[in-house]
Design an enzyme around this catalytic site. Structure first.
Site, mmCIF file in Angstrom:
data_model
loop_
_atom_site.group_PDB
_atom_site.id
_atom_site.type_symbol
_atom_site.label_atom_id
_atom_site.label_comp_id
_atom_site.label_asym_id
_atom_site.label_seq_id
_atom_site.Cartn_x
_atom_site.Cartn_y
_atom_site.Cartn_z
ATOM 1 N N GLY A 1 11.419 2.026 2.711
ATOM 2 C CA GLY A 1 11.172 0.459 2.639
ATOM 3 C C GLY A 1 9.513 0.271 2.088
ATOM 4 N N ILE A 2 8.870 -0.689 2.488
ATOM 5 C CA ILE A 2 7.713 -1.017 1.845
ATOM 6 C C ILE A 2 6.709 -0.928 2.863
ATOM 7 C CG2 ILE A 2 6.397 -2.481 0.294
ATOM 8 C CD1 ILE A 2 8.781 -3.438 -1.111
ATOM 9 N N VAL A 3 5.586 -0.379 2.423
ATOM 10 C CA VAL A 3 4.331 -0.658 3.681
ATOM 11 C C VAL A 3 3.420 -1.709 3.103
ATOM 12 C CG1 VAL A 3 2.595 0.651 4.721
ATOM 13 C CG2 VAL A 3 4.824 1.682 4.337
ATOM 14 N N ILE B 1 0.886 -1.114 0.025
ATOM 15 C CA ILE B 1 -0.083 -0.065 -0.046
ATOM 16 C C ILE B 1 0.610 1.228 -0.141
ATOM 17 C CG2 ILE B 1 -1.939 -1.220 0.995
ATOM 18 C CD1 ILE B 1 -1.211 0.133 3.916
ATOM 19 N N GLY B 2 2.101 1.273 0.085
ATOM 20 C CA GLY B 2 3.174 2.473 -0.156
ATOM 21 C C GLY B 2 4.513 1.840 -0.164
ATOM 22 N N ASP C 1 10.924 16.105 10.125
ATOM 23 C CA ASP C 1 10.820 15.503 8.380
ATOM 24 C C ASP C 1 9.413 15.793 8.217
ATOM 25 O OD1 ASP C 1 11.474 14.674 5.927
ATOM 26 O OD2 ASP C 1 11.089 12.521 6.521
#
Length: 913
Positions: free
Chosen positions: A579-581, A573-574, A704
């Site tokens: 990294g990756i979600v 989903i992202g 951030d």
């Protein structure tokens, strides 16, 4: 029955009987100064709706004119002149006007004064008027029945306009009526642009037959006075003349009559004398041809001032009105305007109307915006019972009571504040800290309670601090004691209540054993609970790594559990640098987002090397996990748990159905993202940031802040996420820490980048970029048509300088927004991205300002679909987009590309100076 009672009954009957017809009066502010409470009525003479004045001012007293000058002895007395508001106290009392069109627009402001012996003294006062901080005019009356009217044309420099009456020791100021009318901002031009106001000298209907030209005949509600010397003739027409061809829009009854000389070869002449030869005058002459000229007839005109030509030859049009004015100011003592026919003209000159104004320079400066926000917060917090209206320091002869200012710079600064014996209650407010240039603070003899806050030591220029006569208790903070000991600060406190470290130690001897005993009992109980919970944890996760204990409701997951709840990492989903979600689901069906951390995660610091990336990832993962365990706020992403079993690292959050704000703004969904929804997202995000800065102990700087780190749930409620770069500050000190520069290009604070000094204002800068993305629909960094990279701040700059708020706002809103709200929003955003962090607002102020934006939006009437389409059509015709949405993922920053510097936008748009 007294005259006043008779008048009041008649007044009330008319107010009830007449239906208030505000249509056509859009933007009008019409105030009957001194009228009874909650009275709203329509003036039968003008059809204008008036209201009482208490909502616009909180000072002064309401009085009626004496029976000699009031109704019924004066049956034609206009309603607004029957009463006055008088100001026996204070040197400067200001009405606060908030025009619906907001800042950057031109307004006619009119004040009326009829003394009417309201005070029974038969003494005519003399006083001055100011608009905001600049002198307008002096009010002098010749007799008690005279209605003195003062007018000025002024561009609004902010959303609020202050009209101030100033007592100069020649009697008590008063006012009968105050009116504001929105004007076409393109008319009444001068060589000084918008850096002057125009004070009305005369407005003459030179072909006067009857009437005043007021509303509804004049859409701007100007008052036209007759002027017709015996040496002039009057001509008129019943034919149609287009008054809308020009933005000046003279009323029909004015433009359809004209003056001409009795002798065809004579000029039309007007003259006046100025007591000040340096006064700059501007004249606006109105013309329209009223006769049906034959083929062999012509009317050609030239205008002269003191013998010098003002215009070239021209022919008045029979179809529409035209206005001629001088491009250079008239100066000198004697002034003579001559309207002449040319040698080729067969018909005499004509003149339909003329307006003459004097230019008033805007020379005064305003108080520094941070000081204004701080003192307004103090005023609100303590409900200060002083006449504090208008600008605190300006005009310099009339600062607020108890305030001393410095006038050495282009913005005035508050240097001293005396609130002694002012009835202050409660703790010492944090807003005092924001008066950062304060040298003297006197809070003595009030009812202040609580501790002496350490933030007072942040006032580095403070030389005198008086806290005597309050109910303050506890220690004097070490930093304050240190400054007082070094003779840098004169500190006055009540020794019997507030103690230094040595005296308090003696007084607390009895309490120490009790406190220690209590702590021992609590510690033993806590250890017993921990042992039990550890044993249960080992049973639940037999064979799993036993790390730190998580608070209730938080879990530590094994890698196999993470794999299971994500269905073997099935649905992405992202993606991002971290990294990756993946989408996951807990045993109870709760949807979650699992962020798997890879070795190249998080932003590298300025000057970091790839060899340190692995340890950096681990460190940032640890920082984020620890922070997520301790912070809890409805506008921060909710933390479910984490995984760190030596092979893989993951952070597990609640699932946010609408993803991040950056993607949402770039998607088709943004078509339905109304201005109100965007304001709610901005407020939610600001509240999350406010909690990190001021609700956490110790404070946290996110480091951030960006649209990609603001998540949206299914109700479009915003929550801040991704705390891997966050920095915890020591104790409650948010001044700064020196640290490596981290963040995302396009959002990094230039001051932080260049100095390595991080503080809360670094987050504020980044949030300002987020706000600009919200209102424009653009990315923080975009590409122009020629392929150049541009920051969103640079994108909006030209629109602001032109006063074009429509050019700034995302066209997908189709013009359906309050311009007042949008201007305020941009003002907040641009204040966040000022060059120097000290000039940026704090998050408390940002939240407050954004809520004002929302209130302005909720108060407006929504546009119809037809209006929306017309706005979009006009906008795209005027300004085709020269900038395309650009993905910041394509942008690889060099050190120079994030070292951006932007101008100070405390004032911008058409009023930028």
């Amino acid at each position: 029955m007294g005259a006043h009672s008779v008048f009041l009954i008649l007044f009330s009957v008319i107010a009830i009987a007449i239906v208030v017809h505000g249509q056509g009066q859009a933007g009008f502010i019409s105030i009957d100064c001194g009228s009874p409470p909650n009275i709203n009525y329509v003036d039968t003479d003008t059809g204008i709706s008036y209201t009482w004045d208490a909502p616009f001012i909180n000072a002064g007293v309401n009085l009626n004119v004496s029976e000699e000058y009031g109704y019924p002895k004066n049956p034609v007395l206009p309603f607004p002149l029957a009463d006055v508001r008088s100001f026996p106290q204070g040197n400067r009392n200001c009405y606060t006007l908030t025009p619906s069109d907001g800042k950057g627009n031109l307004y006619l402001i009119r004040a009326s004064f009829m003394y009417g012996n309201y005070d029974g003294k038969n003494a005519l006062p003399e006083f001055d008027l100011y608009v905001n901080v600049n002198f307008w005019t002096s009010v002098k009356l010749r007799n008690a029945s005279e209605n003195v009217i003062k007018e000025i044309l002024s561009f609004a420099e902010s959303d609020t306009i202050y009209v101030c009456l100033v007592n100069k020791g020649k009697g008590t100021p008063f006012i009968s009526a105050l009116e504001l009318r929105p004007m076409n901002s393109s008319i009444y031009g001068t060589e000084f642009g918008r850096n002057v106001s125009l004070v009305l000298y005369q407005r003459w209907d030179t072909g006067y037959l009857n009437g005043t030209g007021r509303y509804q005949k004049d859409t701007y509600d100007r008052i036209w006075s007759p002027y017709s010397p015996v040496s002039w003739n009057t001509t008129m027409t019943t034919g149609y003349i287009d008054i809308f061809q020009s933005g000046y829009r003279p009323p029909d009854e004015v433009i359809k009559t004209a003056a001409s000389p009795k002798s065809d070869d004579e000029p039309l002449e007007l003259s006046w004398t100025s007591s000040d030869p340096d006064t700059r005058f501007y004249a606006y002459l109105y013309f329209a041809e009223l006769e049906n000229l034959k083929r062999n007839e012509s009317r050609e005109i030239k205008i002269f001032w003191n013998g010098s030509p003002v215009s070239g030859a021209f022919n008045p049009s029979p179809e529409y009105s035209m206005t001629v004015s001088n491009s250079r100011a008239f100066t000198g003592k004697d002034h003579w305007i001559s309207v002449q026919k040319t040698a080729e003209s067969t018909r005499p000159p004509i003149l339909n109307a003329i307006e003459i104004f004097s230019a008033q320079s805007l020379d005064e400066f305003y108080t520094r915006i941070d000081d204004v926000q701080a003192i307004e917060s103090i005023k609100s917090t303590y409900k200060v019972n002083k006449i504090w209206t208008g600008d605190p320091c300006s005009p310099r002869l009339f600062p607020w009571e108890g305030i001393g200012c410095s006038y050495n710079t282009s913005s005035y600064q508050i240097k001293s504040l005396n609130l002694s014996s002012s009835g202050l209650h409660g703790p010492i407010a944090f807003a005092f800290r924001n008066l950062s240039l304060l040298e003297s603070l006197d809070l003595s003899n009030n009812n202040l309670k609580g501790i002496v806050p350490e933030f007072l030591a942040d006032l580095k220029y403070l030389k005198s601090l008086n806290l005597k006569g309050n109910n303050l208790t506890g220690f004097i903070p070490r930093s304050l004691r240190k400054r007082a000991t070094a003779n840098g600060l004169a500190l006055s406190v009540d020794e019997q209540n507030i103690c230094h470290s040595r005296s308090c130690r003696d007084g607390n001897r009895i309490m120490v054993p009790i406190v220690v005993s209590t702590l021992v009992i609590i510690l033993i109980a806590a250890l017993a609970i921990i042992c039990i919970m550890r044993r249960e944890s080992k049973i639940m996760y037999s064979g799993a790594y036993s790390g730190p204990l998580l608070p209730s409701g938080k879990r530590r997951f094994t890698y196999s559990e993470v794999s299971s709840i994500t269905n073997n990492f099935n649905k992405v989903i992202g993606k991002g640098g971290f990294g990756i979600v993946y989408l996951g689901s807990l045993e109870d069906g709760t949807e979650i987002a699992v962020k798997m951390i890879n070795d190249s995660s998080f932003g590298k610091s300025k000057g970091s090397s790839s060899s340190s990336s692995s340890s950096q990832v681990s460190k940032e993962f640890q920082v984020e996990a620890e922070l997520l365990l301790t912070v809890h706020h409805r506008n921060l992403a909710s933390f479910v748990g984490y995984c760190d079993d030596g092979r893989s690292m993951a952070l597990i959050y609640e699932y946010m159905a609408n993803g991040n704000l950056q993607d949402y703004l770039s998607s088709e969904n943004a078509e339905d993202l109304s201005w109100e929804k965007r304001l709610h997202i901005a407020i939610d995000s600001a509240q999350g940031l406010e909690y990190l800065h001021h609700g956490c102990r110790p404070p946290i700087v996110h480091r951030d802040v960006k649209t990609a780190n603001i998540l949206l749930n299914d109700n479009l409620e915003a929550k801040i996420a991704d705390f891997g770069l966050s920095k915890v500050f020591p104790e409650d000190d948010l001044s700064h820490v020196v640290t490596a520069v981290m963040g995302t290009p396009g959002y990094v604070d230039p001051e932080y980048y260049n100095t390595f000094k991080l503080n809360e204002k670094s987050d504020v800068y980044s949030f300002g970029i987020v706000l600009l993305e919200l209102i424009t629909g653009k990315r923080s960094i975009m590409k122009t048509d020629d392929g150049e990279k541009m920051n969103v701040v640079h994108y909006v700059e030209p629109f602001l300088k032109m006063g074009d708020i429509d050019g700034v706002v995302d066209p997908r809103l189709h013009g359906d927004f309050s311009s007042n709200s949008a201007w305020k929003f941009v003002e907040v955003a641009m204040s966040c991205v000022r060059d120097r962090g000290t000039n940026r607002p704090n998050t408390n102020q940002i939240v407050s300002d954004l809520k004002q934006c929302l209130a302005a939006e909720l108060a407006r009437e929504p546009k119809s679909n037809h209006e929306k389409k017309e706005v979009v059509k006009e906008k795209y015709t005027k300004t085709k987009s020269t900038v395309q949405n650009y993905s910041s993922n394509e942008y690889n920053s060099s050190s120079g590309s994030v070292s951006l510097s932007f101008g100070d936008y405390s004032t911008f748009g058409p009023m930028a100076r």
